[in-house]
Design a protein around this motif. Structure first.
Motif, PDB file in Angstrom:
ATOM      1  N   MET A   1       0.857  -1.195   0.000  1.00 47.56           N
ATOM      2  CA  MET A   1       0.000   0.000   0.000  1.00 47.56           C
ATOM      3  C   MET A   1       0.891   1.242   0.000  1.00 47.56           C
ATOM      4  N   SER A   2       1.712   1.374  -1.049  1.00 44.29           N
ATOM      5  CA  SER A   2       2.755   2.387  -1.058  1.00 44.29           C
ATOM      6  C   SER A   2       2.209   3.788  -1.144  1.00 44.29           C
ATOM      7  N   ALA A   3       1.161   3.989  -1.951  1.00 44.76           N
ATOM      8  CA  ALA A   3       0.615   5.344  -2.115  1.00 44.76           C
ATOM      9  C   ALA A   3       0.099   5.890  -0.804  1.00 44.76           C
ATOM     10  N   PRO A 123       5.853  -4.088   1.081  1.00 43.57           N
ATOM     11  CA  PRO A 123       5.964  -2.685   0.622  1.00 43.57           C
ATOM     12  C   PRO A 123       5.661  -2.569  -0.874  1.00 43.57           C
ATOM     13  N   GLY A 124       5.180  -1.371  -1.242  1.00 45.39           N
ATOM     14  CA  GLY A 124       4.955  -1.100  -2.655  1.00 45.39           C
ATOM     15  C   GLY A 124       3.670  -1.672  -3.221  1.00 45.39           C
ATOM     16  N   THR A 125       2.808  -2.228  -2.392  1.00 42.86           N
ATOM     17  CA  THR A 125       1.541  -2.772  -2.889  1.00 42.86           C
ATOM     18  C   THR A 125       0.381  -2.144  -2.118  1.00 42.86           C
ATOM     19  N   HIS A 127      -3.222  -2.360  -0.241  1.00 45.91           N
ATOM     20  CA  HIS A 127      -3.862  -3.394   0.599  1.00 45.91           C
ATOM     21  C   HIS A 127      -4.915  -4.167  -0.168  1.00 45.91           C
ATOM     22  N   VAL A 128      -5.614  -3.489  -1.074  1.00 47.65           N
ATOM     23  CA  VAL A 128      -6.697  -4.144  -1.804  1.00 47.65           C
ATOM     24  C   VAL A 128      -6.170  -5.227  -2.734  1.00 47.65           C
ATOM     25  N   ASP A 129      -4.873  -5.140  -3.114  1.00 40.95           N
ATOM     26  CA  ASP A 129      -4.292  -6.141  -4.018  1.00 40.95           C
ATOM     27  C   ASP A 129      -3.695  -7.321  -3.273  1.00 40.95           C
ATOM     28  N   VAL A 130      -3.707  -7.278  -1.944  1.00 43.48           N
ATOM     29  CA  VAL A 130      -3.078  -8.337  -1.148  1.00 43.48           C
ATOM     30  C   VAL A 130      -4.113  -9.394  -0.797  1.00 43.48           C
ATOM     31  N   ASP A 131      -3.729 -10.659  -0.928  1.00 42.38           N
ATOM     32  CA  ASP A 131      -4.596 -11.773  -0.537  1.00 42.38           C
ATOM     33  C   ASP A 131      -4.409 -12.019   0.964  1.00 42.38           C
ATOM     34  N   LEU A 132      -5.398 -11.634   1.760  1.00 46.39           N
ATOM     35  CA  LEU A 132      -5.264 -11.736   3.223  1.00 46.39           C
ATOM     36  C   LEU A 132      -5.071 -13.170   3.676  1.00 46.39           C
TER      37      LEU A 132
END
Length: 999
Positions: A1-3, A123-125, A127-132
């Motif tokens: 969630m870098s932004a 880093p650099g991703t 949160h919505v793109d991460v598979d919890l």
């Protein structure tokens, strides 16, 4: 969630920490701070304030040799301070409620960013793109905490904030406050831009069906160790504080519901999502209990959210919205039914359930609409304002300025409505003395504030005013009025009442008309009319109240009386008597009718007979509401008068249909079958259709329960009813404005009132109370309903076998009207006896036939409960027949309650294993599933369950099934009596559990 991280780090001027290396300095600092503040019962300052101190120290900028301000250095000291802040939050179990109350948005933003960093969020991703599901439990929990806080902060920012009164101006403090304000606004801007992503993250979390873990002081210590000493424990599934899956779902549902509710202000469709989330939260709290949650939920606020969602998502024609006054008010405002809105406010003045703020908000909305050009709302605004004002008076609050403004120019209509609201808002019989004093003071001050004497008279002559103020209080009020206004001319002699104040003739006429409307004393009514006719001969006083209604058949005769005084008196006595009869005030009704009878006997034999007929109907009502309730038979002279009315042959007498209906129903209710079948004159049967139908019904009931003997009379009754129902329909609007069916028939019953047997208020409906008569009619119409060709599900009824099985001309029967009659008839029958199991089964069958399976189960279970002492005894087999059980099975199946289906399959005379096994194979069941296994007594079904769970690898459920099958009372070697007793005990417990579920 870098932004997100970049924006927040820029706003807070902090840099992510990396896990620091352990040294003697860290341990000394931890021991000095944490033991001092966290391990004491009442640390001072509170633990949460340590977070602020640690993060403020860690985020202090540095100054280089050129006196330039630099970002905080990423050194060991600052990393340790940030770690200590995280440990304090871990000590508080990461409770967002506690943290949000004590920490500002920038500080909490910095804290949660540090948590994300130390939890090794990639880093650099985003949160919505991460598979919890693929992350370590503590990492996934850190992402959830951050995104929960994000949407909670957005929701909190939408609430109005009470401004803190500033103290003496201090430049440095003001600058600091301004900087924090700007920083908060920047963070909120970022959070709102990424709100959609946060919502998607939390929606994805609801699909996680596993427990997660959040960092504790111990896991943070492990992270601070040398990498070689950790051995991966912090990434295992057991490190940290365990948060169960259901607790996570409960919190996430609540937070999602709050953000959806907030978004609903611009998108009404989102309220449905909010409703779903809030009600899911309620279910989880009810299941687990709020005390079991690591994070508490404000249940009062949750209840408010749920109630608001119910109102906002209800349609105008939704019957369930009428459950609360809030729903009704929302519906009225939405549909523009403002008169109904006034009625709701008036009714609430007695119950006082609506909060003052809510009442005022509705009034403000009405004023806004009125100011936008809707002049019709001016009257509604006034009426709602009056209701609110009277409510304020009763609760001891100050009268609103809006009421005073609206009453600057009073009118007769305004005064009338105000007095109506005052009368409807207080029950003098039950009200306390304090309430009476408040209302009396309000009316007294109202009189003192008016200049127009006519309006003062309207209030002072009102019945409520006279009852609330004593004579001496009224005298004192007159003295106050004399001092206040010199224009009021009072005589010098002592004044005893308001009637001593000189008034014009119009005021006296208004007073007398008002008393005429209120009075139920026939002699007082006569006296008032004499006075009124002495004042003016131009008025028709029978028209002064639109609530005085006399049937047209009587009105034409009464209005033909030439003498105006006699005409007014007869009409008013009749109208008031009928009104008292309708509201069951039989004492006053008898007095009014007796006076009217005495009056008309002198000049009109026709009206004399009319009054005798009405007094007969009144005596029937009086007996049915009094001695008849306890089963006491009516006196013989009343029965003789009923027979005399039916046999009456006086020409040109206006007759009301309801009297004939009530007379025949009266004879049927008191089992005067001998008279109806053997003694009633033949010409009466041929000319009076009600007597004809009553005779056939009495004959059928008399010969029950013998099916062979009663088939002949039952066939005659069947043919008459079929003939009445075999009609061509036209639609016509009746006197009451409703569309009714006009029945065209060529039979000898053609003189019967249109729609008898099929429309409200007919002979075979509301007057009947005898159970056997109701059962007979009900079974007849059920049979008539069942003979139609396209019927899929028959309705069962008692004595249904006595009726013919077919109709020659099936197409001519109005089956729609028959279906309506069956529904209304069984509903009425249940008001007479709600514990008749045969009627309950009919009601259940109706719901089953119309695909209302939950309601059908309710009535099937109620039928069994009332005849078995709530299932403590065996339900009779003629109640729970195989057909009833099969319908209960189908209801449960269509409601996806498959375990209940399997258990009910045991209730059949021959166990339906095929249906039971098929139901148990279903994995998407909405019932309690394995908790129902204790109610299964059939060993074959239990063995199949054991096999099924073993095949699926469901070890826990297999053990429950094995435990159930292993009970000694189910051993096949037991005597039959033991097995039956075991089955009966399980039947009882299962049916009681089902009843608690559906009642």
């Amino acid at each position: 969630m870098s932004a997100e991280a970049a924006d927040r780090e820029a706003a807070t001027s902090s840099r992510p920490c990396t896990p620091p290396q352990t040294s003697w300095f860290e341990f000394v600092l931890e021991e000095a701070l944490l033991e001092q503040h966290l391990q004491k019962p009442s640390p001072d300052p509170p633990p949460v304030q340590l977070i602020v101190q640690f993060l403020e120290q860690a985020s202090k900028p540095s100054v280089n040799e050129q006196n330039q301000v630099q970002p905080p250095p990423d050194n060991k000291r600052n990393r340790i301070l940030k770690l200590l802040a995280l440990k304090v939050a871990a000590h508080l179990k990461w409770d967002l409620d506690v943290l949000e109350k004590s920490l500002s948005v920038p500080v909490l933003n910095m804290l949660l960013n540090e948590l994300l960093c130390i939890s090794k969020v990639p880093p650099g991703t985003k949160h919505v793109d991460v598979d919890l599901s693929s992350l370590p439990p503590t990492t996934a929990m850190a992402i959830l905490l951050y995104n929960r806080w994000a949407i909670r902060t957005i929701v909190q920012s939408s609430f109005p904030v009470k401004q803190v009164k500033p103290g003496p101006p201090q430049l440095n403090v003001m600058n600091q406050i301004q900087q924090e304000k700007e920083l908060t606004e920047n963070i909120l801007k970022v959070l709102k831009e990424q709100a959609a992503d946060s919502i998607l993250v939390l929606e994805g979390a609801l699909k996680l069906n596993k427990d997660l873990y959040v960092h504790t002081i111990r896991t943070l210590d492990l992270l601070a160790m040398e990498p070689g000493m950790v051995n991966g424990e912090t990434e295992s599934s057991t490190a940290g504080l365990k948060i169960s899956a259901e607790e996570i779902q409960c919190q996430v549902c609540y937070d999602l519901g709050a953000i959806y509710f907030q978004q609903g202000s611009t998108n009404a469709a989102v309220h449905e999502k909010a409703k779903e989330k809030f009600f899911r939260t309620k279910e989880l709290i009810a299941k687990n209990g709020s005390s079991s949650l690591h994070f508490t939920i404000d249940e009062e606020r949750l209840a408010g959210y749920c109630q608001a969602c119910e109102v906002l998502t209800s349609s105008s024609d939704d019957a369930s919205q009428q459950a609360t006054p809030y729903s009704q008010i929302h519906s009225c405002m939405k549909s523009g039914k403002y008169q109904d809105l006034v009625k709701i406010f008036l009714e609430d003045n007695l119950t006082l359930s609506l909060p003052e703020q809510f009442r005022q908000s509705v009034l403000r909305e009405l004023f806004q609409k009125a100011q936008q050009g809707n002049d019709a709302l001016d009257e509604v605004c006034f009426k709602v304002c009056v209701c609110n004002t009277v409510c304020d008076v009763l609760q001891g609050r100050i009268i609103d300025i809006q009421f005073c403004q609206l009453f600057l120019k009073p009118s007769k209509e305004k005064i009338d409505f105000l007095l109506e609201v005052c009368s409807g808002s207080i029950s003098l019989e039950n009200a306390s003395e304090e309430l009476k004093r408040k209302m009396a003071a309000f009316l007294k001050n109202l009189c003192l504030g008016m200049e127009d004497l006519q309006f003062v008279f309207m209030i002072s002559s009102h019945e409520l005013f006279i009852k609330l103020l004593k004579d001496d209080e009224r005298k004192l009020l007159i003295d106050q009025m004399r001092k206040r206004s010199p224009r009021i001319n009072l005589c010098t002699k002592p004044v005893t009442s308001f009637y001593d104040i000189p008034a014009s003739a119009s005021v006296n006429i208004g007073q007398l008309e008002h008393q005429l409307i209120l009075s139920v004393d026939p002699w007082r009514i006569r006296q008032i009319l004499i006075e009124l006719h002495g004042m003016t001969s131009e008025r028709q006083f029978w028209m002064i109240s639109n609530k005085w209604e006399v049937p047209n058949v009587y009105g034409n005769v009464i209005l033909g009386i030439k003498d105006s005084l006699t005409r007014d008196l007869v009409y008013i006595l009749m109208a008031k008597g009928l009104h008292c009869c309708a509201i069951k005030d039989f004492v006053h009704a008898k007095q009014l009718f007796a006076a009217c009878l005495e009056l008309v006997t002198e000049f009109s034999p026709k009206l004399r007979q009319v009054m005798l007929n009405e007094m007969l109907l009144l005596d029937i009502y009086t007996h049915e509401a009094g001695a008849g309730v306890s089963g006491e038979r009516p006196p013989s002279d009343l029965i003789s008068r009923v027979r005399g009315y039916l046999e009456m042959r006086v020409p040109d007498i206006p007759l009301r249909q309801v009297i004939a209906e009530e007379c025949v129903a009266f004879l049927l209710n008191w089992c005067e079958n001998e008279y109806l079948t053997m003694q009633v004159p033949l010409p009466l049967v041929q000319t009076n259709p009600y007597v004809k139908l009553g005779q056939l019904l009495a004959a059928t009931c008399k010969e029950l329960p013998g099916p062979k003997e009663s088939r002949r009379t039952a066939k005659d009754l069947w043919e008459v009813v079929v003939q009445i129902c075999s009609v061509s329909n036209q639609h016509k609007r009746g006197n009451d404005g409703r569309v009714s069916l006009i029945k065209h028939r060529e039979s000898t019953l053609g003189i019967m009132y249109s729609g008898v047997l099929l429309v409200h208020g007919n002979i075979f409906f509301s007057p009947l109370q005898e159970p056997l008569v109701l059962t007979t009619i009900l079974s007849l119409f059920v049979k008539l309903h069942n003979v139609r060709e396209d019927i899929v599900n028959d309705i069962a009824a008692e004595h249904i076998s006595i009726w013919p099985s077919s109709i020659p001309n099936l197409q001519s029967v109005d089956f729609e009207a028959v279906a309506i009659t069956v529904k209304e008839l069984v509903s009425y029958a249940l008001t007479i006896n709600a514990n008749n199991h045969f009627w309950l089964i009919i009601q259940a069958d109706i719901y089953f036939a119309t695909n209302q399976y939950s309601a059908a189960l309710h009535y099937y279970l109620q039928a069994g409960a009332v005849c078995s002492d709530f299932f403590n005894k065996m339900v009779p087999p003629d109640v729970y027949t195989d057909q009833v059980i099969k319908r209960m099975i189908k209801c449960c199946s269509l409601l996806n309650c498959h375990t209940q289906v399997a258990i009910l399959c045991q209730f059949l005379r021959e166990v339906d294993y095929k249906t039971a096994f098929k139901a148990l194979q279903e994995q998407n069941s909405h019932d309690a599933m394995d908790s129902y296994y204790e109610y299964i007594w059939d060993v074959t079904i239990l063995e199949y369950l054991t096999y099924l769970h073993h095949k699926r690898g469901e070890t826990d459920k297999r053990q429950i099934a094995i435990k159930a099958i292993g009970q000694t009372e189910l051993n096949a070697s037991n005597p039959e009596e033991v097995l039956q007793l075991a089955a009966q005990r399980r039947k009882k417990k299962f049916l009681q559990a089902m009843a608690k579920l559906y009642f």
